[in-house]
Write an enzyme that holds these catalytic residues in place. Sequence first.
Site, PDB file in Angstrom:
ATOM      1  N   ASP A   1      58.049   0.549  -5.431  1.00 38.60           N
ATOM      2  CA  ASP A   1      59.226  -0.451  -5.000  1.00 38.60           C
ATOM      3  C   ASP A   1      60.096   0.290  -5.903  1.00 38.60           C
ATOM      4  OD1 ASP A   1      61.132  -2.359  -4.169  1.00 38.60           O
ATOM      5  OD2 ASP A   1      60.498  -3.137  -6.305  1.00 38.60           O
TER       6      ASP A   1
ATOM      7  N   ASN B   1      70.603   1.474  -0.071  1.00 39.64           N
ATOM      8  CA  ASN B   1      71.051   2.350  -1.179  1.00 39.64           C
ATOM      9  C   ASN B   1      69.963   3.141  -1.770  1.00 39.64           C
ATOM     10  OD1 ASN B   1      73.821   1.464  -0.696  1.00 39.64           O
ATOM     11  ND2 ASN B   1      72.981  -0.602  -1.383  1.00 39.64           N
TER      12      ASN B   1
ATOM     13  N   GLY C   1      63.223  -8.068  -3.528  1.00 34.24           N
ATOM     14  CA  GLY C   1      62.543  -7.461  -2.267  1.00 34.24           C
ATOM     15  C   GLY C   1      62.817  -7.744  -1.163  1.00 34.24           C
TER      16      GLY C   1
ATOM     17  N   ARG D   1      69.296  -7.879   2.097  1.00 31.08           N
ATOM     18  CA  ARG D   1      70.630  -8.247   1.946  1.00 31.08           C
ATOM     19  C   ARG D   1      70.887  -9.346   2.641  1.00 31.08           C
ATOM     20  NH1 ARG D   1      74.690  -3.710   3.346  1.00 31.08           N
ATOM     21  NH2 ARG D   1      72.906  -2.454   2.058  1.00 31.08           N
TER      22      ARG D   1
ATOM     23  N   ASP E   1      57.631  -5.518  -7.938  1.00 33.39           N
ATOM     24  CA  ASP E   1      57.982  -6.452  -9.029  1.00 33.39           C
ATOM     25  C   ASP E   1      58.217  -7.584  -8.386  1.00 33.39           C
ATOM     26  OD1 ASP E   1      60.521  -5.668  -7.905  1.00 33.39           O
ATOM     27  OD2 ASP E   1      61.429  -6.560  -9.204  1.00 33.39           O
TER      28      ASP E   1
ATOM     29  N   SER F   1      65.893  -1.435   0.205  1.00 37.26           N
ATOM     30  CA  SER F   1      67.400  -1.199  -0.101  1.00 37.26           C
ATOM     31  C   SER F   1      67.704  -0.113   0.837  1.00 37.26           C
ATOM     32  CB  SER F   1      67.568  -0.944  -1.657  1.00 37.26           C
ATOM     33  OG  SER F   1      68.871  -0.489  -1.600  1.00 37.26           O
TER      34      SER F   1
ATOM     35  N   ASP G   1      63.857  -1.025  -6.938  1.00 38.78           N
ATOM     36  CA  ASP G   1      64.815  -2.079  -7.618  1.00 38.78           C
ATOM     37  C   ASP G   1      63.863  -2.903  -8.653  1.00 38.78           C
ATOM     38  OD1 ASP G   1      67.442  -1.180  -6.538  1.00 38.78           O
ATOM     39  OD2 ASP G   1      66.534  -2.281  -4.616  1.00 38.78           O
TER      40      ASP G   1
END
Length: 214
Positions: A7, A117, A44, A47, A169, A115, A9
């Site tokens: 992962d 991004n 996780g 959006r 996380d 994401s 972020d």
Amino acid sequence: MKAFIFDMDGVLVHTDRFHYLAWKEIADARDIYFDERINDRLRGLSREASLEIVLERYHGAPLSAADKAALCAEKNDICRRYLAAMTPADVPEGVRETLEELCARGCRLAVGSSSKNTKLVLERTGLLDVFDAISDGTNITRAKPDPEVFLKAAEFLGVPPADCAVVEDAEAGIDAAKAGGFIAIGIGPAARYEKTDHSIHEFSDLLTWAPDLT
Ligand code: BG6
Ligand code: MG
């Protein structure tokens, strides 16, 4: 274990802070109560799913689908300003060195992030070239806790899920990993989650789990 799927972020970089700050700005401007504890539930999630949780404390006029899309776009604009300012110095100590050591041991490495991004962050932080495959929010239709993002990463690597460890996380990410048949390694908040197979405290602790395949 032949491969690791990370992962991004909150695992590779602390962009979880930027997602928090962006949602906080959106919430504060509309008098919606939002704090770090609520933010932990967003880890996780996509959006759009995150917005629904932020709006649990919203008591204003009903929002249309277009209003919600506009809020997501505004949150993303704020977040991208933080992400675009990142540099290799934002990679926490030990992360790059650990990834390089895993590579040297012959392990295949991928990113599995919700994401959209992901590539921006990996480019800005100089991590893009470390990975053999990237699976992210741009190549999936179902976000975590669905396992799609990790199954795609394993497919891109050509390694079966049972031979891959996912490093996460987020509880939603651990659920996704288990649903896909992966070994789930938890760091940060996920290290305390009961469904996590193995917990690590430092990123470099991964080296104790990594085989030498050379
Ligand atoms: C996850 C983050 O990695 O990506 C979430 O943990 C975020 O907080 C999700 O909502 C989607 O990210 P983005 O950049 O596409 O809005
Ligand atoms: Mg995360």
